[in-house]
Design a protein around this motif. Structure first.
Motif, PDB file in Angstrom:
ATOM      1  N   MET A  68      44.300  47.086  60.849  1.00 24.36           N
ATOM      2  CA  MET A  68      43.859  48.203  60.018  1.00 24.36           C
ATOM      3  C   MET A  68      44.690  48.278  58.742  1.00 24.36           C
ATOM      4  O   MET A  68      45.907  48.149  58.800  1.00 24.36           O
ATOM      5  N   PRO A  69      44.035  48.523  57.597  1.00 27.73           N
ATOM      6  CA  PRO A  69      44.783  48.571  56.338  1.00 27.73           C
ATOM      7  C   PRO A  69      45.644  49.827  56.186  1.00 27.73           C
ATOM      8  O   PRO A  69      46.611  49.824  55.446  1.00 27.73           O
ATOM      9  N   GLU A  70      45.280  50.897  56.870  1.00 27.41           N
ATOM     10  CA  GLU A  70      46.035  52.146  56.735  1.00 27.41           C
ATOM     11  C   GLU A  70      45.924  52.956  58.019  1.00 27.41           C
ATOM     12  O   GLU A  70      45.089  52.685  58.877  1.00 27.41           O
TER      13      GLU A  70
ATOM     14  N   CYS B 186      43.076  49.446  69.185  1.00 31.72           N
ATOM     15  CA  CYS B 186      43.759  49.120  70.437  1.00 31.72           C
ATOM     16  C   CYS B 186      44.388  47.741  70.406  1.00 31.72           C
ATOM     17  O   CYS B 186      44.364  47.031  71.391  1.00 31.72           O
ATOM     18  N   SER B 187      44.965  47.321  69.295  1.00 30.72           N
ATOM     19  CA  SER B 187      45.533  45.975  69.263  1.00 30.72           C
ATOM     20  C   SER B 187      46.872  45.923  68.542  1.00 30.72           C
ATOM     21  O   SER B 187      47.107  45.068  67.729  1.00 30.72           O
ATOM     22  N   SER B 188      47.770  46.847  68.887  1.00 25.72           N
ATOM     23  CA  SER B 188      49.038  46.908  68.169  1.00 25.72           C
ATOM     24  C   SER B 188      50.233  46.583  69.036  1.00 25.72           C
ATOM     25  O   SER B 188      50.244  45.637  69.763  1.00 25.72           O
ATOM     26  N   SER B 189      51.227  47.471  69.022  1.00 29.04           N
ATOM     27  CA  SER B 189      52.569  47.131  69.442  1.00 29.04           C
ATOM     28  C   SER B 189      52.942  47.345  70.891  1.00 29.04           C
ATOM     29  O   SER B 189      53.851  46.692  71.364  1.00 29.04           O
TER      30      SER B 189
ATOM     31  N   ILE C 218      47.600  63.400  64.858  1.00 27.43           N
ATOM     32  CA  ILE C 218      48.468  62.221  64.955  1.00 27.43           C
ATOM     33  C   ILE C 218      47.863  61.184  64.022  1.00 27.43           C
ATOM     34  O   ILE C 218      46.688  61.277  63.639  1.00 27.43           O
ATOM     35  N   GLU C 219      48.648  60.208  63.642  1.00 28.97           N
ATOM     36  CA  GLU C 219      48.131  59.083  62.860  1.00 28.97           C
ATOM     37  C   GLU C 219      48.288  57.832  63.709  1.00 28.97           C
ATOM     38  O   GLU C 219      49.307  57.666  64.391  1.00 28.97           O
ATOM     39  N   TYR C 220      47.288  56.963  63.672  1.00 26.07           N
ATOM     40  CA  TYR C 220      47.368  55.713  64.430  1.00 26.07           C
ATOM     41  C   TYR C 220      46.922  54.541  63.571  1.00 26.07           C
ATOM     42  O   TYR C 220      46.152  54.684  62.630  1.00 26.07           O
ATOM     43  N   LYS C 221      47.427  53.355  63.939  1.00 28.72           N
ATOM     44  CA  LYS C 221      47.121  52.135  63.185  1.00 28.72           C
ATOM     45  C   LYS C 221      47.523  50.926  64.013  1.00 28.72           C
ATOM     46  O   LYS C 221      48.509  50.956  64.726  1.00 28.72           O
ATOM     47  N   ASP C 222      46.742  49.862  63.899  1.00 33.59           N
ATOM     48  CA  ASP C 222      47.170  48.582  64.460  1.00 33.59           C
ATOM     49  C   ASP C 222      47.236  47.558  63.333  1.00 33.59           C
ATOM     50  O   ASP C 222      46.942  47.866  62.182  1.00 33.59           O
ATOM     51  N   GLU C 223      47.631  46.338  63.674  1.00 33.94           N
ATOM     52  CA  GLU C 223      47.841  45.336  62.626  1.00 33.94           C
ATOM     53  C   GLU C 223      46.551  44.901  61.936  1.00 33.94           C
ATOM     54  O   GLU C 223      46.594  44.281  60.881  1.00 33.94           O
TER      55      GLU C 223
ATOM     56  N   ALA D  63      36.209  52.544  65.475  1.00 35.74           N
ATOM     57  CA  ALA D  63      37.535  52.815  64.917  1.00 35.74           C
ATOM     58  C   ALA D  63      38.554  52.980  66.033  1.00 35.74           C
ATOM     59  O   ALA D  63      39.667  52.490  65.948  1.00 35.74           O
ATOM     60  N   MET D  64      38.155  53.670  67.089  1.00 40.67           N
ATOM     61  CA  MET D  64      39.070  53.893  68.206  1.00 40.67           C
ATOM     62  C   MET D  64      39.341  52.602  68.961  1.00 40.67           C
ATOM     63  O   MET D  64      40.473  52.297  69.298  1.00 40.67           O
ATOM     64  N   THR D  65      38.288  51.819  69.247  1.00 38.56           N
ATOM     65  CA  THR D  65      38.506  50.604  70.015  1.00 38.56           C
ATOM     66  C   THR D  65      39.183  49.537  69.177  1.00 38.56           C
ATOM     67  O   THR D  65      39.950  48.746  69.697  1.00 38.56           O
TER      68      THR D  65
END
Length: 178
Positions: free
Chosen positions: A141-143, A18-21, A134-139, A13-15
């Motif tokens: 991930m659905p949520e 690692c593919s967002s903005s 904190i909340e985190y998300k990359d493209e 989930a953590m790795t």
């Protein structure tokens, strides 16, 4: 479920996150270096992107999360260890013993899986004394996923053990619904 399997779920989930903005700083070597005129058929090789260690910060929960991701990208074992709470390191140690590996092998296993060079989107930092989320998300991930953080010795750290406790609780709740 075994602790190791749960740790690997958390690591993935953590790795995967690692593919967002956010783009990292490039190394001093530049892809714009002059190329010899007679070698136009060669494929251009770009230098590996690395986050400078002086950009690591743990002054806020968001900064601490980003530092963990940067240390993962950099495959920086000491940076990873410094980013995790004491109880998280104990959790990783227990997982490593169960698997017959060292803490270093478990942490580097997650770092090796990280092929991205980007930091996920982070939002909704909530601080309550020496704990935070904190909340985190990359493209991909659905949520958004909530990551608990703790303040130890004046710096914020990821509470991966608390993350796993929450994950186990959610899994149990979902299994009771079905």
């Amino acid at each position: 479920m075994k602790i190791y399997k749960l740790f690997m779920i958390a690591s993935l989930a953590m790795t995967a996150a690692c593919s967002s903005s956010e783009q990292p700083a490039a190394n001093a070597d530049s892809a714009n270096a002059p190329q010899p005129a007679n070698e136009t058929t060669k494929t251009e090789i770009k230098p590996e992107i690395v986050y400078p260690k002086d950009s690591y910060s743990q002054t806020s929960p968001t900064d601490a999360f980003k530092t963990y991701i940067m240390a993962t990208v950099n495959k920086d074992l000491e940076g990873l260890k410094k980013s995790l709470s004491k109880s998280s390191l104990a959790f990783v140690e227990e997982s490593a013993k169960e698997k017959g590996e060292t803490i270093d092998e478990i942490l580097m296993g997650g770092a090796v899986q990280n092929k991205s060079r980007k930091i996920p989107e982070v939002r909704n930092e909530k601080i309550s004394g020496d704990t935070a989320t904190i909340e985190y998300k990359d493209e991909t991930m659905p949520e958004f996923i909530t990551m608990p953080m703790v303040k130890e010795d004046g710096t914020w750290k990821m509470a991966l053990d608390k993350f796993m406790e929450d994950l186990i609780k959610k899994l149990k709740e979902e299994s009771h619904k079905h």
